[in-house]
Design a protein around this motif. Sequence first.
Motif, PDB file in Angstrom:
ATOM      1  N   ILE A 186       0.843  -1.207   0.000  1.00  2.00           N
ATOM      2  CA  ILE A 186       0.000   0.000   0.000  1.00  2.00           C
ATOM      3  C   ILE A 186       0.874   1.252   0.000  1.00  2.00           C
ATOM      4  N   SER A 187       1.892   1.230   0.824  1.00  2.00           N
ATOM      5  CA  SER A 187       2.815   2.377   0.885  1.00  2.00           C
ATOM      6  C   SER A 187       3.533   2.565  -0.445  1.00  2.00           C
ATOM      7  N   SER A 188       3.864   1.453  -1.108  1.00  2.00           N
ATOM      8  CA  SER A 188       4.532   1.532  -2.410  1.00  2.00           C
ATOM      9  C   SER A 188       3.632   2.191  -3.451  1.00  2.00           C
ATOM     10  N   VAL A 189       2.342   1.830  -3.460  1.00  5.74           N
ATOM     11  CA  VAL A 189       1.396   2.453  -4.397  1.00  5.74           C
ATOM     12  C   VAL A 189       1.300   3.949  -4.127  1.00  5.74           C
ATOM     13  N   PHE A 190       1.222   4.327  -2.855  1.00  5.02           N
ATOM     14  CA  PHE A 190       1.111   5.751  -2.505  1.00  5.02           C
ATOM     15  C   PHE A 190       2.359   6.514  -2.958  1.00  5.02           C
ATOM     16  N   GLU A 191       3.528   5.928  -2.731  1.00  3.38           N
ATOM     17  CA  GLU A 191       4.770   6.599  -3.128  1.00  3.38           C
ATOM     18  C   GLU A 191       4.867   6.759  -4.650  1.00  3.38           C
ATOM     19  N   GLU A 192       4.536   5.700  -5.387  1.00  4.65           N
ATOM     20  CA  GLU A 192       4.612   5.776  -6.845  1.00  4.65           C
ATOM     21  C   GLU A 192       3.542   6.699  -7.422  1.00  4.65           C
ATOM     22  N   THR A 193       2.487   6.931  -6.671  1.00  2.00           N
ATOM     23  CA  THR A 193       1.409   7.800  -7.148  1.00  2.00           C
ATOM     24  C   THR A 193       1.676   9.261  -6.834  1.00  2.00           C
ATOM     25  N   VAL A 194       2.145   9.535  -5.622  1.00  2.00           N
ATOM     26  CA  VAL A 194       2.248  10.910  -5.143  1.00  2.00           C
ATOM     27  C   VAL A 194       3.686  11.438  -5.119  1.00  2.00           C
TER      28      VAL A 194
END
Length: 234
Positions: A186-194
């Motif tokens: 989940i943290s990886s998705v947030f980082e790659e998104t934002v």
Amino acid sequence: MDIIQLLETLKPAAHVISVEVQSNKNFWDSIIAVWPSLLTGGVAFAGIWASHRQFKITGARQAQQVEEAAQRQTAQFKIDVDRQIKELRLTTRLATDIELKKENYREVRTACIKFLSESNTINCLKYQLDVAKTLAIVQPENEVRTDAFLSSTASHQMSQTNLAGCQFSLLSYLNEKDDATFIKSISSVFEETVINDSTPEVFGAAIVKCNIELRSYILKKQNEIVALSDSIDN
């Protein structure tokens, strides 16, 4: 007259009066006379007394046995009731745990889908924002381009705020220790998104990884529910 004729003539036996004098019985003779009756009566009385005594003893023993049986039944009934209460409490607790786990993984699935959807929206807005920014720079005097850039910027920022809220909501259902891999995805998705200026390939890989972790999480919770259901049946 000979002697025989003389005897026949006299017949002394016919003229004899026999007087029977009954003598009075003494005390011991009377006792001896009634002794068989006394003995029979005594034996009968002794038999009646023994029967009565045996009846009382038997009655008392039976009453004690009935009381002991009632006490055992009462104690067994209490044990059975206590066991049933414990079983009911355990069954209720297990049933509650099952419902909580069901609700938990459903909420996680809903929150994760919303999180990934918002992430995809931001990723699309990111490219729209880049285009609007480029056009606004190339044509600074064009108010339409400028307004489009400003609108895209506002939408992008709003989506980022929504994504942060979705992430916070999703993480609130997870356990830091048991769900560490899922949390990391989940943290990886947030980082790659934002945060990161990721390529579509990197962003897509992060989304796929998070989806895989979501399915693993749901499968784990379903297995836990099955195990709890088996405990109730057993």
